[in-house]
Design a protein around this motif. Structure first.
Motif, PDB file in Angstrom:
ATOM      1  N   CYS A   1      -7.609  10.739   7.163  1.00  0.00           N
ATOM      2  CA  CYS A   1      -8.386  10.498   5.954  1.00  0.00           C
ATOM      3  C   CYS A   1      -8.009  11.527   4.895  1.00  0.00           C
ATOM      4  CB  CYS A   1      -9.881  10.527   6.235  1.00  0.00           C
ATOM      5  SG  CYS A   1     -10.522  12.122   6.773  1.00  0.00           S
ATOM      6  N   THR A   2      -8.313  11.187   3.665  1.00  0.00           N
ATOM      7  CA  THR A   2      -8.080  12.103   2.557  1.00  0.00           C
ATOM      8  C   THR A   2      -9.097  11.806   1.462  1.00  0.00           C
ATOM      9  OG1 THR A   2      -6.404  13.055   1.087  1.00  0.00           O
ATOM     10  CG2 THR A   2      -6.367  10.659   1.349  1.00  0.00           C
ATOM     11  N   LEU A   3      -9.318  12.771   0.595  1.00  0.00           N
ATOM     12  CA  LEU A   3     -10.166  12.580  -0.582  1.00  0.00           C
ATOM     13  C   LEU A   3      -9.276  12.483  -1.811  1.00  0.00           C
ATOM     14  CD1 LEU A   3     -13.136  15.077  -0.109  1.00  0.00           C
ATOM     15  CD2 LEU A   3     -13.267  12.604  -0.203  1.00  0.00           C
ATOM     16  N   VAL A   4      -9.604  11.542  -2.674  1.00  0.00           N
ATOM     17  CA  VAL A   4      -8.851  11.338  -3.914  1.00  0.00           C
ATOM     18  C   VAL A   4      -9.850  11.387  -5.062  1.00  0.00           C
ATOM     19  CG1 VAL A   4      -7.367   9.769  -5.214  1.00  0.00           C
ATOM     20  CG2 VAL A   4      -7.180   9.871  -2.714  1.00  0.00           C
ATOM     21  N   PRO A   5      -9.628  12.259  -6.060  1.00  0.00           N
ATOM     22  CA  PRO A   5     -10.534  12.287  -7.214  1.00  0.00           C
ATOM     23  C   PRO A   5     -10.620  10.898  -7.849  1.00  0.00           C
ATOM     24  CG  PRO A   5      -9.013  14.140  -7.289  1.00  0.00           C
ATOM     25  CD  PRO A   5      -8.546  13.236  -6.185  1.00  0.00           C
ATOM     26  N   SER A   6     -11.824  10.493  -8.218  1.00  0.00           N
ATOM     27  CA  SER A   6     -12.009   9.136  -8.731  1.00  0.00           C
ATOM     28  C   SER A   6     -11.199   8.876 -10.003  1.00  0.00           C
ATOM     29  CB  SER A   6     -13.490   8.836  -8.954  1.00  0.00           C
ATOM     30  OG  SER A   6     -14.048   9.746  -9.859  1.00  0.00           O
ATOM     31  N   ASN A   7     -10.911   9.909 -10.782  1.00  0.00           N
ATOM     32  CA  ASN A   7     -10.108   9.730 -11.998  1.00  0.00           C
ATOM     33  C   ASN A   7      -8.685   9.273 -11.693  1.00  0.00           C
ATOM     34  OD1 ASN A   7     -12.342  10.741 -13.269  1.00  0.00           O
ATOM     35  ND2 ASN A   7     -11.420  12.690 -13.818  1.00  0.00           N
TER      36      ASN A   7
ATOM     37  N   ALA B   1      -0.143   8.332   2.969  1.00  0.00           N
ATOM     38  CA  ALA B   1       1.263   8.658   3.249  1.00  0.00           C
ATOM     39  C   ALA B   1       1.664   9.992   2.623  1.00  0.00           C
ATOM     40  CB  ALA B   1       2.170   7.541   2.742  1.00  0.00           C
ATOM     41  N   GLN B   2       0.974  10.403   1.563  1.00  0.00           N
ATOM     42  CA  GLN B   2       1.288  11.680   0.911  1.00  0.00           C
ATOM     43  C   GLN B   2       0.813  12.875   1.722  1.00  0.00           C
ATOM     44  OE1 GLN B   2      -0.172  11.585  -3.123  1.00  0.00           O
ATOM     45  NE2 GLN B   2       0.982   9.742  -3.603  1.00  0.00           N
TER      46      GLN B   2
ATOM     47  N   THR C   1       2.743   7.176   8.574  1.00  0.00           N
ATOM     48  CA  THR C   1       1.889   6.275   7.817  1.00  0.00           C
ATOM     49  C   THR C   1       1.113   5.411   8.809  1.00  0.00           C
ATOM     50  OG1 THR C   1       3.530   6.216   6.059  1.00  0.00           O
ATOM     51  CG2 THR C   1       1.844   4.507   6.017  1.00  0.00           C
ATOM     52  N   PRO C   2      -0.198   5.321   8.644  1.00  0.00           N
ATOM     53  CA  PRO C   2      -0.998   4.572   9.605  1.00  0.00           C
ATOM     54  C   PRO C   2      -0.687   3.074   9.560  1.00  0.00           C
ATOM     55  CG  PRO C   2      -2.325   5.240   7.730  1.00  0.00           C
ATOM     56  CD  PRO C   2      -0.985   5.887   7.572  1.00  0.00           C
ATOM     57  N   SER C   3      -0.755   2.444  10.742  1.00  0.00           N
ATOM     58  CA  SER C   3      -0.534   1.002  10.805  1.00  0.00           C
ATOM     59  C   SER C   3      -1.867   0.242  10.732  1.00  0.00           C
ATOM     60  CB  SER C   3       0.201   0.647  12.097  1.00  0.00           C
ATOM     61  OG  SER C   3      -0.543   1.092  13.214  1.00  0.00           O
ATOM     62  N   GLU C   4      -2.970   0.953  10.944  1.00  0.00           N
ATOM     63  CA  GLU C   4      -4.287   0.324  10.871  1.00  0.00           C
ATOM     64  C   GLU C   4      -4.634  -0.014   9.426  1.00  0.00           C
ATOM     65  OE1 GLU C   4      -4.180   3.648  11.908  1.00  0.00           O
ATOM     66  OE2 GLU C   4      -4.253   3.468  14.068  1.00  0.00           O
TER      67      GLU C   4
ATOM     68  N   ASP D   1      -6.664   4.536  -7.383  1.00  0.00           N
ATOM     69  CA  ASP D   1      -6.295   3.138  -7.602  1.00  0.00           C
ATOM     70  C   ASP D   1      -6.317   2.468  -6.232  1.00  0.00           C
ATOM     71  OD1 ASP D   1      -5.099   0.671  -8.003  1.00  0.00           O
ATOM     72  OD2 ASP D   1      -3.358   1.459  -9.062  1.00  0.00           O
ATOM     73  N   GLU D   2      -7.165   1.468  -6.063  1.00  0.00           N
ATOM     74  CA  GLU D   2      -7.328   0.787  -4.770  1.00  0.00           C
ATOM     75  C   GLU D   2      -5.998   0.281  -4.216  1.00  0.00           C
ATOM     76  OE1 GLU D   2      -9.199  -0.295  -1.448  1.00  0.00           O
ATOM     77  OE2 GLU D   2     -10.374   0.447  -3.130  1.00  0.00           O
ATOM     78  N   ASN D   3      -5.099  -0.130  -5.074  1.00  0.00           N
ATOM     79  CA  ASN D   3      -3.799  -0.655  -4.637  1.00  0.00           C
ATOM     80  C   ASN D   3      -2.890   0.427  -4.055  1.00  0.00           C
ATOM     81  OD1 ASN D   3      -4.469  -3.279  -5.533  1.00  0.00           O
ATOM     82  ND2 ASN D   3      -3.915  -2.701  -7.620  1.00  0.00           N
ATOM     83  N   CYS D   4      -3.234   1.681  -4.260  1.00  0.00           N
ATOM     84  CA  CYS D   4      -2.400   2.796  -3.785  1.00  0.00           C
ATOM     85  C   CYS D   4      -3.001   3.512  -2.580  1.00  0.00           C
ATOM     86  CB  CYS D   4      -2.187   3.796  -4.920  1.00  0.00           C
ATOM     87  SG  CYS D   4      -1.337   3.108  -6.343  1.00  0.00           S
ATOM     88  N   ALA D   5      -4.043   2.954  -1.985  1.00  0.00           N
ATOM     89  CA  ALA D   5      -4.765   3.651  -0.912  1.00  0.00           C
ATOM     90  C   ALA D   5      -3.842   4.064   0.233  1.00  0.00           C
ATOM     91  CB  ALA D   5      -5.907   2.785  -0.393  1.00  0.00           C
ATOM     92  N   ARG D   6      -2.967   3.179   0.676  1.00  0.00           N
ATOM     93  CA  ARG D   6      -2.049   3.515   1.773  1.00  0.00           C
ATOM     94  C   ARG D   6      -1.097   4.635   1.345  1.00  0.00           C
ATOM     95  NH1 ARG D   6      -1.197   1.333   6.490  1.00  0.00           N
ATOM     96  NH2 ARG D   6      -2.411  -0.513   5.991  1.00  0.00           N
ATOM     97  N   GLU D   7      -0.687   4.633   0.093  1.00  0.00           N
ATOM     98  CA  GLU D   7       0.214   5.674  -0.417  1.00  0.00           C
ATOM     99  C   GLU D   7      -0.470   7.042  -0.426  1.00  0.00           C
ATOM    100  OE1 GLU D   7       1.974   4.552  -4.187  1.00  0.00           O
ATOM    101  OE2 GLU D   7       2.019   2.458  -3.500  1.00  0.00           O
ATOM    102  N   TYR D   8      -1.769   7.070  -0.710  1.00  0.00           N
ATOM    103  CA  TYR D   8      -2.489   8.346  -0.690  1.00  0.00           C
ATOM    104  C   TYR D   8      -2.429   8.968   0.703  1.00  0.00           C
ATOM    105  CZ  TYR D   8      -4.481   6.762  -5.137  1.00  0.00           C
ATOM    106  OH  TYR D   8      -4.651   6.308  -6.413  1.00  0.00           O
TER     107      TYR D   8
END
Length: 151
Positions: A3-9, A21-22, A27-30, A12-19
């Motif tokens: 898991c990770t925290l991403v500032p709301s600013n 991966a960073q 990279t999770p398969s789930e 982007d929901e479309n980048c959730a897997r990329e967050y």
């Protein structure tokens, strides 16, 4: 759990897997999910094969942090060999992390390392736990903390 925290600013929901991966080599398969944590103006992003709607332990720790009584808020959950730890001062989140901890001595190590890195004194702090621990482990924490509370 990953898991990770991403500032709301920046979220982007479309980048959730990329967050994820960073911050993780594998990279999770789930499925990757996210939820807003309004208290900290951030999204918790995690991967899980659990059913939709089941929140990860870190969500429970982050949303429960406000129940800690002191200005220095220390809340953790230790289950299934994983320590979820969050630390805040007032309403400012200082740390939210998960650690592998197969035994309670290892969990204590991670707690004290986090407190030391943030220069917080456990002797004047209350540690709160979301999960029950043995009486022996609770007494071990009492040696270092002002108080120990099970929420």
């Amino acid at each position: 759990m990953k898991c990770t925290l991403v500032p709301s600013n920046f979220f982007d929901e479309n980048c959730a897997r990329e967050y994820l991966a960073q911050v993780f080599v594998d990279t999770p398969s789930e499925p990757v999910r996210s939820v807003l944590i309004p208290e900290y103006n951030a999204y918790l992003v995690w991967s899980s094969a659990a059913p939709e709607g089941e929140m990860p332990p870190m969500y429970k720790v982050l949303t429960g942090l406000g129940k800690c009584p002191d200005y220095n808020k220390i809340l953790c959950s230790w289950e299934n060999g994983e320590l979820c730890l969050a630390i805040a001062q007032g309403k400012t989140l200082l740390l939210a992390n998960t650690y592998e901890a197969k035994d309670f001595t290892t969990a204590e190590y991670w707690i004290f390392l986090a407190l030391r890195s943030l220069q917080l004194n456990p002797e004047i702090s209350t540690i709160c736990l979301l999960s029950a621990i043995s009486a022996e482990d609770e007494m071990s924490l009492y040696r270092y903390f002002k108080a120990v509370e099970i929420l």
